[in-house]
Design a protein around this motif. Structure first.
Motif, PDB file in Angstrom:
ATOM      1  N   GLU A 153       0.827  -1.205   0.000  1.00 21.80           N
ATOM      2  CA  GLU A 153       0.000   0.000   0.000  1.00 21.80           C
ATOM      3  C   GLU A 153       0.862   1.255   0.000  1.00 21.80           C
ATOM      4  N   GLU A 154       1.932   1.263   0.810  1.00 19.85           N
ATOM      5  CA  GLU A 154       2.826   2.424   0.843  1.00 19.85           C
ATOM      6  C   GLU A 154       3.513   2.621  -0.506  1.00 19.85           C
TER       7      GLU A 154
ATOM      8  N   ALA B 121       2.307   1.708  -3.394  1.00 20.73           N
ATOM      9  CA  ALA B 121       1.292   2.226  -4.317  1.00 20.73           C
ATOM     10  C   ALA B 121       1.033   3.707  -4.090  1.00 20.73           C
ATOM     11  N   ALA B 122       1.201   4.165  -2.819  1.00 21.06           N
ATOM     12  CA  ALA B 122       0.990   5.575  -2.499  1.00 21.06           C
ATOM     13  C   ALA B 122       2.178   6.440  -2.860  1.00 21.06           C
ATOM     14  N   GLY B 123       3.280   5.802  -3.318  1.00 22.72           N
ATOM     15  CA  GLY B 123       4.465   6.556  -3.722  1.00 22.72           C
ATOM     16  C   GLY B 123       5.549   6.620  -2.677  1.00 22.72           C
ATOM     17  N   ASN B 124       5.312   6.022  -1.507  1.00 24.74           N
ATOM     18  CA  ASN B 124       6.317   6.002  -0.439  1.00 24.74           C
ATOM     19  C   ASN B 124       7.135   4.728  -0.571  1.00 24.74           C
ATOM     20  N   LEU B 125       8.338   4.832  -1.136  1.00 26.74           N
ATOM     21  CA  LEU B 125       9.134   3.640  -1.437  1.00 26.74           C
ATOM     22  C   LEU B 125       9.656   2.975  -0.166  1.00 26.74           C
TER      23      LEU B 125
ATOM     24  N   ASN C 193       9.369 -10.149  -4.596  1.00 25.90           N
ATOM     25  CA  ASN C 193       8.884  -9.487  -5.818  1.00 25.90           C
ATOM     26  C   ASN C 193       8.544  -8.021  -5.566  1.00 25.90           C
ATOM     27  N   ILE C 194       7.952  -7.748  -4.395  1.00 28.47           N
ATOM     28  CA  ILE C 194       7.639  -6.358  -4.036  1.00 28.47           C
ATOM     29  C   ILE C 194       8.921  -5.541  -3.924  1.00 28.47           C
TER      30      ILE C 194
END
Length: 744
Positions: free
Chosen positions: A477-478, A480-484, A502-503
Motif C-alpha cells: 500500500e505504501e 502504491a501511495a508513492g512512499n518507497l 517481488n515487491i
C-alpha cells in the motif's frame, strides 16, 4: 422433391416476399415526402437551385453597380473607428507589444555589432509606434485606413463575381427571366424577344416547365450570397447593395423546356420524374409482395414456418442477454438493408444491370436477416410456456454472472480476518467433535491433549503467517501511495516470502524508473534548449543580414560580404537540419541498409583522406595502426563511412592541441575492433551515455560548429549493423571502440 426440402424453399420465398414488402412500407416513411407531397417544383432540390439563380441574378443583373460607384458609397461609422483603434488593445498595450516584437532583434544586432541593422530595426519600430499613436490622436487618420480596407473588400468582391460569372451564365441557359423596374421602366431579361414579341409568348406552360413570380421568389436574400450558400459573403458590398432593396421589381422566372437535356437543371427534373415513377411501381409491387406472403403463410403455415428444432440446442448455449443483443442488432441491420433496397429505386443508377445487382444483393441480405430474426424471435417466444427455464437462463446470463463476480471480488476484506474465521470454524468443529466423543463415552483427556498440543501450535503458526502477510500488504500500500521506504524483510521460501521479494524488486525498479524519468526530463529540457540555440543562432544571422540587404544604396563590397555570411549561415542551418532528420530516422530504425563486402581498412583510409588538409594544418599527430591485408565486413559502406567521418570530425573539434591521436584496426576471432583515442580539450561530464543523446556535446559552452548529433548518428548506424559503439574516458583520454562482425 421431399417435404423437408420443399419446406425450406417455401420459407425462403416467404422471407423474400416479406423483406421486399416491408422495405416498400419503410420507403414510404423515408422517401414518401419526396414524391407523395406535390411535384418536383415544390421539392427542396428545385427550390435550392432556384434560390441560387435568384441570388446570382440579384448581384449580376438587378442590383449590380460599377466598382468605382460602390467605392464612392463607402461610409465609416464612429463605432468602426473605435473598433479599429482598439482592435489590439489600448495604446499602452499596443506600444508594449510592438516593443517586445523588436527587442530581441535589436538586441541581436547590438550583440553582433551590426549598427546598420540596429538602426533599420529601430526606425521600423518607431514608425509603427508613431502609426499606432496617430490612430489614437486622429479620427480622420483612422477613417482613411478603414476606407482603404473597405476598398480592398470591394475589389475582392468584384474578383469573386468574375469567378462565378460562368456559373451564372450556365444557369441562365435553363432559367429564363423577364423583370421590370416599375419605377424606372427598365427591363431585365435573358429572353431573345423581337419587337413584335412579348414576354407572355415565352413565359407560359407551353415553353416552360414551371413559371414563378419574382415577388414570391424574392425573399430574405443576402445580395452577396443567399445565406452565404451560393456566393462568398462580403459584408462591405452587402451593406451598400442593401440600400437598393426598396426598388419595385415585378416579373417572372421559369425553367425553359428548350434548354439542353444535359443541363443540370433539366437532368434533375428528368431524374425526379423517373424516380417518382419507379417509387410508385416499387410501392405497388411491395404491397403485392406482402399480400402474396400473407396468402402463402395462410395456406401452408406448417410448410412455410417449418421446424427449426435442430437449431435449438446450439441456440440454447448462447447466454440470454447475448441473445437479446443479437436480436436487437439483427433488427438494426434489417432496417439498414431495407433502406438500401428502397434507395435502389429512389436513387437509381443509369446503369440498369448495376442497379439490379445491388437490388438483388440488398434483397438477399434483408431476407437473410429477416429469417435469422424470425428464428430468434420464435425461440424466445417459447419462454411463454416455460417461465422456470427463463429464470434459469436469466441466472446464467453474462450480466448476472458478472454481477456475482463483482460481489465475490469484494467479499474478502482482509486475509487475516479470513484466516481467523476459518480457524474459528475449525476450532468450533473440533470442539463439537470432542463433545460428540464425550457424549459417546470417548477419552476426553486424549482429545483435549491432541487439541492443545497440535491445534494450538498450528493456530499460532498460521497467525504468524497472517501477520507477515499483513506487513507485506502494508508495504505494498505504501509503495502504491508513492512512499518507497525500506525493503520488506524476506523470511523463508514460502509464497508470501516470494511475494515480498517481488515487491522489493518492484520497489527497486520504481526507484530506477524515477531516476530515469528525472534524467529523461532533464535531457528533454536540455534537448529543447540546445535545439533552440543551435537553430536560432544561424537563423537570427540570416534574418539580420537579409534585412540589411534591403538597405537602399548598399555598397557593393558590403552586399558581397553580407551574401557570403548568408551563404555560410544557411549552409550551417542546412547541416543542422539534415543531421537532425538523419538522427531521427536512425533512432526510429526507418532506414534501409545496402550491405555489401567492404574492406574496412580501405574505407577508413578514404575517411582519413577527406581530412588530410585539416589534419596537416592542425597541431595533432595522427598514429594509425592497421593490418596490411584487407579486413572485410558485410556492411553498408556509405553509412559506415559516415560513422568514421563523424568520429574523425569529433577528434579534430575536441582533441587537445599538440597531442597524439591513435586510430587502430584489429582482428579478434570473428569480429573487427576499431579504436579512436585522443586527449580532450574540454572536461567531460560524469555520465558518458549522455554523449549519445541528440544535441549533446562535450563542449558545454557550444562554441564549436558541430550539431551535437555526430555520436548519436554514429551509434545508431553501428546498432543497425548489429555491432556496438562504446565510449571510455580515463581522465582526459577519450576512447571510442567500434566492434563489427568480420566477414571471413
Amino acid at each position: 422433391m421431399d417435404i423437408k426440402s420443399k419446406s425450406k424453399y417455401l420459407f425462403v420465398i416467404w422471407v423474400i416476399l416479406i423483406a421486399y414488402g416491408l422495405s416498400g412500407l419503410f420507403s414510404v416513411l423515408t422517401n414518401g415526402s419526396r414524391y407523395m407531397h406535390g411535384d418536383y417544383f415544390e421539392s427542396e432540390e428545385y427550390n435550392s437551385q432556384m434560390d441560387q439563380f435568384v441570388a446570382m441574378l440579384n448581384v449580376y443583373e438587378l442590383y449590380g453597380m460599377p466598382k468605382e460607384e460602390m467605392k464612392k458609397q463607402i461610409t465609416v461609422t464612429d463605432e468602426e473607428i473605435e473598433e479599429h483603434r482598439t482592435r489590439y488593445g489600448s495604446l499602452g498595450d499596443q506600444i508594449s507589444n510592438i516593443g517586445m516584437q523588436y527587442n530581441d532583434q535589436i538586441k541581436a544586432a547590438i550583440d553582433s555589432g551590426n549598427k546598420a541593422a540596429e538602426d533599420v530595426l529601430t526606425k521600423e519600430r518607431d514608425e509603427k509606434i508613431a502609426d499606432i499613436t496617430e490612430n489614437f490622436n486622429s479620427d480622420e487618420y483612422v477613417r482613411g485606413k478603414i476606407v482603404k480596407e473597405k476598398e480592398k473588400k470591394i475589389d475582392e468582391f468584384y474578383r469573386t463575381l468574375q469567378e462565378y460569372r460562368s456559373e451564372f451564365n450556365h444557369l441562365g441557359q435553363a432559367y429564363k427571366y423577364y423583370l421590370k423596374d416599375n419605377s424606372t421602366g427598365k427591363v431585365y431579361t435573358n429572353l431573345s424577344l423581337s419587337k413584335t414579341e412579348s414576354a407572355t409568348d415565352y413565359m407560359n406552360k407551353k415553353d416552360m416547365f414551371y413559371v414563378q413570380d419574382y415577388a414570391v421568389l424574392q425573399r430574405n436574400y443576402l445580395f452577396t450570397g443567399y445565406s452565404e450558400k451560393f456566393l462568398p459573403f462580403n459584408e462591405v458590398a452587402e451593406s451598400i447593395l442593401e440600400n437598393q432593396k426598396d426598388r419595385d421589381l415585378s416579373g417572372q422566372i421559369g425553367l425553359s423546356k428548350s434548354a439542353s437535356g444535359k443541363h443540370i437543371a433539366i437532368m434533375n427534373y428528368n431524374d425526379y420524374q423517373t424516380g417518382k415513377k419507379l417509387f410508385f411501381v416499387y410501392l405497388l409491387t411491395s404491397f403485392a409482395a406482402l399480400i402474396a406472403s400473407y396468402f402463402l403463410a395462410k395456406r401452408k403455415p406448417a410448410t412455410v414456418f417449418g421446424s427449426f428444432e435442430h437449431m435449438k440446442p446450439l441456440y440454447g448455449r448462447i447466454p440470454l442477454d447475448v441473445r437479446a443483443v443479437l436480436l436487437l442488432l439483427t433488427g438494426v441491420f434489417l432496417l439498414l438493408s431495407m433502406t438500401l433496397i428502397s434507395e435502389q429505386f429512389v436513387y437509381y443508377h443509369s446503369n440498369f444491370f448495376s442497379s439490379l445487382i445491388e437490388l438483388i444483393i440488398s434483397l438477399i441480405a434483408a431476407a437473410s436477416l429477416l429469417a435469422f430474426g424470425w428464428i430468434q424471435l420464435k425461440f424466445l417466444l417459447e419462454y411463454r410456456n416455460d417461465w422456470q427455464q427463463l429464470k434459469d437462463d436469466a441466472r446464467n446470463s453474462l450480466l448476472i454472472k458478472s454481477y456475482y463476480a463483482v460481489l465475490d471480488a469484494f467479499i474478502v476484506k482482509s486475509i487475516g480476518f479470513q484466516l481467523l474465521v476459518i480457524l474459528g470454524i475449525a476450532f468450533a468443529m473440533g470442539m463439537l467433535f470432542v463433545g460428540v466423543l464425550a457424549a459417546g463415552g470417548g477419552d476426553i483427556i486424549v482429545i483435549a491433549f491432541a487439541i492443545g498440543v497440535i491445534s494450538l501450535p498450528i493456530f499460532l503458526i498460521i497467525m504468524r503467517k497472517a501477520g507477515y502477510l499483513n506487513k507485506v500488504l502494508k508495504h505494498t500500500e505504501e509503495l502504491a501511495a508513492g512512499n518507497l521506504g525500506a525493503d520488506i524483510p524476506v523470511k523463508g521460501k514460502s509464497a508470501i516470502a516470494k511475494h515480498a521479494a517481488n515487491i522489493n524488486d518492484l520497489r527497486n525498479t520504481v526507484k530506477v524508473s524515477h531516476k530515469e524519468q528525472a534524467k529523461s526530463e532533464r535531457l528533454k529540457t536540455e534537448l529543447i534548449t540546445n535545439v533552440s540555440h543551435d537553430l536560432r543562432t544561424p537563423l537570427t544571422s540570416i534574418i539580420t543580414y537579409t534585412e540589411l540587404l534591403k538597405t537602399p544604396d548598399l555598397a557593393p563590397e558590403d552586399r558581397d560580404s553580407y551574401l557570403e555570411i548568408l551563404d555560410r549561415k544557411s549552409k550551417r542551418l542546412k547541416v543542422l537540419i539534415d543531421d537532425l532528420f538523419e538522427a531521427t530516422k536512425m533512432a526510429s530504425g526507418n532506414i534501409e541498409l545496402h550491405k555489401e563486402k567492404v574492406d574496412l581498412n580501405q574505407l577508413l583510409q578514404q575517411a582519413l583522406a577527406e581530412y588530410n588538409d585539416a589534419l596537416s594544418q592542425s597541431t595533432l599527430q595522427l598514429r594509425i595502426s592497421q593490418p596490411e591485408h584487407p579486413v572485410y565486413a558485410f556492411v553498408d559502406g556509405q553509412k559506415l563511412w559516415r560513422v568514421f567521418d563523424n568520429l574523425i570530425g569529433n577528434i579534430l573539434k575536441y582533441a587537445l592541441e599538440n597531442t597524439r591521436v591513435y586510430v587502430s584496426v584489429k582482428e579478434e576471432q570473428e569480429r573487427v575492433v576499431l579504436t579512436f583515442k585522443n586527449i580532450t580539450k574540454y572536461e567531460l561530464g560524469e555520465d558518458l551515455n549522455e554523449l549519445f543523446e541528440r544535441f549533446k556535446r562535450g563542449d558545454q559552452s557550444r562554441h564549436t560548429e558541430g550539431s551535437g548529433l555526430g555520436l548519436a548518428i554514429a551509434k545508431s548506424i553501428v546498432d543497425l549493423h548489429e555491432g556496438s559503439l562504446d565510449i571510455e574516458v580515463d581522465g582526459d583520454l577519450f576512447k571510442v571502440t567500434v566492434i563489427l562482425e568480420k566477414l571471413n
